[in-house]
Write an enzyme that holds these catalytic residues in place. Structure first.
Site, short mmCIF file in Angstrom:
data_model
loop_
_atom_site.label_atom_id
_atom_site.label_comp_id
_atom_site.label_asym_id
_atom_site.label_seq_id
_atom_site.Cartn_x
_atom_site.Cartn_y
_atom_site.Cartn_z
N HIS A 122 -0.27 97.61 15.53
CA HIS A 122 -1.00 96.73 16.35
C HIS A 122 -1.92 95.69 15.43
CE1 HIS A 122 -3.25 95.00 19.76
NE2 HIS A 122 -3.81 96.18 20.16
N HIS A 130 8.05 89.76 18.45
CA HIS A 130 6.70 90.02 19.41
C HIS A 130 7.25 90.76 20.63
CE1 HIS A 130 3.12 90.07 21.94
NE2 HIS A 130 2.42 89.87 20.62
N ASP A 170 0.30 86.97 13.65
CA ASP A 170 0.24 87.67 12.22
C ASP A 170 0.69 86.98 11.10
OD1 ASP A 170 -1.51 89.86 13.34
OD2 ASP A 170 0.41 90.59 14.19
#
Length: 380
Positions: free
Chosen positions: A223, A262, A316
């Protein structure tokens, strides 16, 4: 027991409530906060504006923003007992563990901890949103053996976070970069940490307990910790010229490219697109050109392989380069995420409380045996 049972692994596609805070179109790569495109909010808004939007459901006018920003600023300072406790934390402890403990202690020193009225819940939310940046900055200074700094008057939330973290007033460009980073991470629907916060609060636990639970969920590498893995991947690759050989070896090992793919997005994560732009500007101005060049080359080569499978860069992929440029070491990437996401956590708790606050209690399909005879310990 039913003969046929449909199990939603990972609770995928399970809808348990309503929300007006966030809309995600994973197929088209669209993200909205309370009706506003994330690209527009990142470009034109501040973190204070976005936080107000999430808590109130509409963007503030000038007077509302001024009053809201002043209220947040008045709540930034930590109680002396919390500062004292942070100074006693082991310096090698993970910053997320420090944050988790500090939030728990905030609850212990709040005499109204158990007050769950809507008014009290809103005030505690503001306090947590204001103090998260102060806590993370204080833990950074502590880990570095430097003096913990108090919030400075006259600075925005993003600017104050940078000042308390690095010991100098940031430039307009640095402040904008932090604002963008916080806005992009402020909210993202019912992700693991947000769901955890709501699950805890649905038991009528206090908000501090609920946020501690969310911090624990965010700490996990699947996460909040994914951006750390991206920077480690960059270091492992070493240079843009080595991307091809590194990628071939990764495929042979059936590994995955960190920061790509994702659970929701089957197209390009719109947050990644915004950060790509700012990461490129950072690379041009501040010397992180090699890291950025590695990412761009990796995106090009890996994209040719994985894009047809619906695997694209997520937020990210580029965030670590931005955080690094702003003066944060690897272990603080996830805490920065928490400084942003506390707004979304609190907004969802407030919203869920208004809608229903029904106790969350999922079920499971039992696959074990029944009516087994109990044998005395001597006969087992």
């Amino acid at each position: 027991m039913s003969a046929t049972v449909t199990i939603a692994r990972g609770l995928e596609d399970v809808i348990f409530t309503e929300s007006s805070l966030c809309f995600i179109d994973g197929d088209q790569g669209r993200l909205y906060y309370a009706g506003y495109k994330i690209q527009d909010l990142a470009e034109y808004a501040t973190f204070e504006e976005v936080t107000y939007l999430l808590l109130h459901g509409h963007l503030p006018n000038k007077a509302e923003l001024k009053a809201f920003s002043a209220r947040l600023a008045s709540l930034r300072a930590l109680p002396p007992s919390i500062i004292k406790q942070i100074k006693q934390f082991p310096r090698n402890a993970h910053p997320m563990s420090m944050l988790r403990t500090a939030v728990s202690e905030l609850g212990m020193v709040d005499p109204t901890e158990g007050d769950v009225s809507p008014e009290a819940l809103y005030e505690k939310s503001l306090s947590l949103i204001a103090k998260f940046a102060t806590i993370v900055a204080a833990t950074k200074r502590h880990r570095e053996g430097q003096k913990i700094l108090a919030p400075r008057k006259g600075l925005s939330h993003a600017a104050n976070f940078l000042y308390m973290s690095n010991g100098k007033v940031p430039s307009k460009e640095e402040t904008k970069l932090m604002d963008v980073a916080l806005i992009l991470q402020a909210e993202h629907g019912f992700n693991a940490s947000t769901f955890t916060a709501i699950a805890a609060y649905s038991t009528q636990a206090d908000i501090y307990s609920s946020i501690v639970a969310a911090v624990g969920a965010l700490k996990g590498p699947r996460h909040g910790g994914a951006n750390e893995a991206v920077m480690k991947m960059i270091a492992e690759i070493g240079s843009p010229e080595k991307v091809s050989s590194w990628l071939a070896e990764l495929q042979a090992k059936k590994g995955r490219v960190m920061g790509m793919g994702h659970r929701v997005y089957k197209s390009y994560d719109p947050r990644a697109g915004v950060l790509d732009k700012y990461a490129g500007e950072v690379a041009a101005k501040h010397g992180h050109s090699k890291e950025y060049a590695i990412l761009k080359e990796l995106e090009r080569q890996a994209g040719a392989i994985y894009n047809p499978k619906g695997i694209y860069p997520n937020v990210d992929f580029y965030s670590g380069v931005v955080y690094s440029d702003l003066g944060y070491p690897l272990e603080f990437f996830t805490p920065i995420f928490a400084v942003a996401r506390i707004s979304g956590w609190c907004a969802h708790i407030l919203e869920y409380t208004r809608i229903d606050n029904r106790l969350l209690r999922p079920d499971s399909h039992y696959t074990g045996k029944l009516d087994l005879p109990y044998k005395p310990l001597s006969k087992r």
